[in-house]
Motif scaffolding. Sequence first.
Motif, short mmCIF file in Angstrom:
data_model
loop_
_atom_site.label_atom_id
_atom_site.label_comp_id
_atom_site.label_asym_id
_atom_site.label_seq_id
_atom_site.Cartn_x
_atom_site.Cartn_y
_atom_site.Cartn_z
N LEU A 1 9.82 9.23 -9.05
CA LEU A 1 8.38 9.04 -9.19
C LEU A 1 7.72 10.28 -9.79
O LEU A 1 6.81 10.19 -10.61
CB LEU A 1 7.74 8.74 -7.83
CG LEU A 1 8.05 7.38 -7.20
CD1 LEU A 1 7.57 7.36 -5.76
CD2 LEU A 1 7.39 6.25 -8.00
N ASN B 1 7.62 5.61 -12.56
CA ASN B 1 6.38 5.59 -11.78
C ASN B 1 5.51 4.39 -12.15
O ASN B 1 5.04 3.65 -11.27
CB ASN B 1 5.62 6.90 -12.01
CG ASN B 1 4.55 7.15 -10.97
OD1 ASN B 1 3.57 6.43 -10.91
ND2 ASN B 1 4.74 8.18 -10.16
N SER C 1 2.30 11.32 -2.07
CA SER C 1 1.99 10.55 -3.27
C SER C 1 2.19 11.46 -4.47
O SER C 1 1.81 12.62 -4.45
CB SER C 1 0.55 10.03 -3.20
OG SER C 1 -0.36 11.10 -3.10
N THR D 1 6.87 2.88 -2.42
CA THR D 1 7.66 2.37 -3.55
C THR D 1 8.87 1.61 -3.04
O THR D 1 9.22 0.54 -3.57
CB THR D 1 8.11 3.55 -4.44
OG1 THR D 1 6.96 4.21 -4.94
CG2 THR D 1 8.97 3.07 -5.59
N ILE E 1 2.02 7.66 -6.08
CA ILE E 1 2.63 6.73 -5.14
C ILE E 1 3.54 7.49 -4.19
O ILE E 1 4.25 8.43 -4.58
CB ILE E 1 3.47 5.66 -5.85
CG1 ILE E 1 2.80 5.21 -7.14
CG2 ILE E 1 3.74 4.47 -4.96
CD1 ILE E 1 3.61 4.20 -7.91
N ARG F 1 9.48 -2.23 -3.98
CA ARG F 1 10.66 -2.64 -4.74
C ARG F 1 11.53 -3.59 -3.92
O ARG F 1 12.07 -4.56 -4.45
CB ARG F 1 11.45 -1.40 -5.19
CG ARG F 1 10.80 -0.68 -6.36
CD ARG F 1 11.56 0.56 -6.78
NE ARG F 1 11.05 1.07 -8.05
CZ ARG F 1 11.54 0.79 -9.25
NH1 ARG F 1 12.59 -0.01 -9.35
NH2 ARG F 1 11.00 1.28 -10.35
N SER G 1 6.89 1.20 -10.93
CA SER G 1 6.67 1.06 -9.49
C SER G 1 5.23 0.65 -9.19
O SER G 1 4.98 -0.10 -8.24
CB SER G 1 7.03 2.37 -8.79
OG SER G 1 8.40 2.69 -8.99
N LEU H 1 4.26 -2.57 -7.07
CA LEU H 1 3.35 -2.41 -5.93
C LEU H 1 2.17 -3.38 -6.05
O LEU H 1 1.69 -3.91 -5.04
CB LEU H 1 2.86 -0.97 -5.84
CG LEU H 1 1.89 -0.63 -4.71
CD1 LEU H 1 2.48 -0.99 -3.35
CD2 LEU H 1 1.51 0.84 -4.75
#
Length: 732
Positions: free
Chosen positions: A658, A665, A617, A628, A623, A632, A668, A672
Amino acid sequence: MADEMVRLAQRFINTTYGNGATLGISKLDENGQTGWTVMYALTRALQYEMGITALSDSFGPTTLGTIASKYGKLDETTIPSANFCRIIQSALYCKGYDGGEIDGTYNSRVKAAVEKLNANMGVGATYPGSSLWPKVVKGLFNMDAYVTVSNGSDAIRSIQQWLNGRYILRKDFYIIPCDGHHSRDVAKSMLFAIQYELGMADGVANGVFGPGTQSGLKSHTVSVGTTGVWARLFTAAMILNKRSVPFGDFTATVQAGVESFQSFVKLPVTGTGNFSTWASLLVSYGDQSRPGTACDGVTMITPPRAQALKDAGYKYIGRYLFNPSTTSLPEKQIQPGELATIKEYGLRCFPIFQTWSRSADYFSYNQGTSDAFKAIEWAEFHGFKPGSIIYFAVDYDAMDGEVSQYIIPHFRGVMRTIGENSSYGVGVYGPRNVCQRVADAGYSATSFVSDMSSGFSGNLGYPMPTNWAFDQIATITVGSGSGAIEIDKNIASGRDTGQGDFNAGGYAEGLDVDLDKDAYRNAMLADVRSYLDSIGVPETGGDGWTDDDWATLGGISTTKAFDLVLSADWLFTSLARQLKLRKALIQAPVLWELRKMNPLDVAADEAVKNGFDDDCSTGWGQIFAWVTIDARNYCMQQGIINGTPLTSSDIPVVWENLHEDPTYNIRSVAYLTVYNAHQIGAPRPSLTTSQAQSQALLARYNGTGPDAEKYGRELIGLYNVLENYNQLSRNN
């Protein structure tokens, strides 16, 4: 790369002129590298040695005139002093010529260098021998090159040398670079040359494409069989516009090139060098009297105006999606019912997005991202259908370095956002160089060229962009009475025909807006700190941090985490509006993860960067790359975002994005959030998502099980604090 003789030239200036104090400059760095700083110093030194008291970086009329009046020309018989000669020798070295030993002697090596300089400039026949004439000295004391450089064209260099050799004795013609590259100076020299050949006297010829020049060119059509100076000027203009024709006589090969050029810029294809063709070759706006079928403007298209435009032959109308001002140009933004009028009269509309965009400091990757989100929203509001190309404006004379530093990253943000979050296309409005460079970077489909601004550096010396759709050439008034409307007349290439039909459009109520930071920042921070403190998260430390770790590894305080989130408020707002959910759902986990970042997170990042692990992460929202990818891909499958499905082989690239790019980030995190609703079998988050479902979504952000449930309970409180102030901003 350092040059020892340039270093000696720099030392000469420093030791002779009091480390620059005598010349009114700072001490030169003795680094052996030439540049404008060195050339300015040498110019000032030359002025000083000639007795000029008002020293200047500019090699202007006073400096030029003083050389002519005092010496006529410079050589071994007229050089007034050893230091004067050393200045000349130093300038030769800075230009890449052998200036001798910087010993103050106009010797055989200096003479050979001067002869070579004259030849390279193309003035060897006019100035035979080894003397330096005033205009040559002026050309010596700048950064222009007189040899082909940086993949320059030998054909263009031949033209530059020919222009110098033919016109150097004219009063207002100065030596232009002979580097094989078209430029502002070369473009202006072509206009001077044409004016001289039209018979204009010194002082009348001015390098401007004015009425006299235009009138003269109308009687100088060239065609197959034309030879002499007019054929040379015309073929030179073709070559400078990147047309592959031979420099010289007007042959059948030239005719074929002319036909191709005329077709490209949408002139009648005649194969002759008529006035309109001359004009398009010499000045960005070309023949302003030629008819246009496209226009743009800041005035509402009413039924009478639509009829007037249609009667005048216009088909395509550029209108603005948004106007940030509530007082200036009240009709600049598309008005209610306007697109229906455009449709009713059989016209088509292409959308333009511009807020400010009039200086380099406006442009950045984040601003491009923000502009793109706003443009998507406004295009949907007005009802533009998928496939519409939105033109993002660069409304100033951007220098080439600014294009690299600011505008290209800006359009990278635009393209990424438009491509990921809509079915619209990206166009660019701006000078030729901006349009071509954005296109070459892959960040635009078509260009809307601001050719009316003929004096822009980004237009002078640059050919028409290869993907041009609209060419803005003149401001005119069309119609009369209630149908009168001022427009910018455009030539249309056919690459973009705009939209002739529109969706119903409309505005979603209750969407989040940017936080009113002036009103709420301090109170919001106080409430965030109070809430986090109440659940055991103090302003600093905690969660595995020692005092030493905090100092050395860069722990993030509550205030710093909060301010980081606020710095990206524009992005949280944009994503929330695009996805039509509450932005606190995205803000809460990002703020929490920033504040809770600990030494283990730092170590995990280092392990991935050093190749000891594949994933962890990371970044603002902490993340995993694999998470991710799943989020996505789900959003792509649902048509929420666009893109190519990701696989496990993309983990390294996704992780780096990320880790390095907070914008990526945060985006994402938003995707998420949507994916997590799917994972828990809940409806997609919306503006009315319940408190219980919001808590469940926040819990799922941390996985499943008791720890995740605790995470959800902690974050729902933070969510409520953030949402309270978001709501206050919405209701303002």
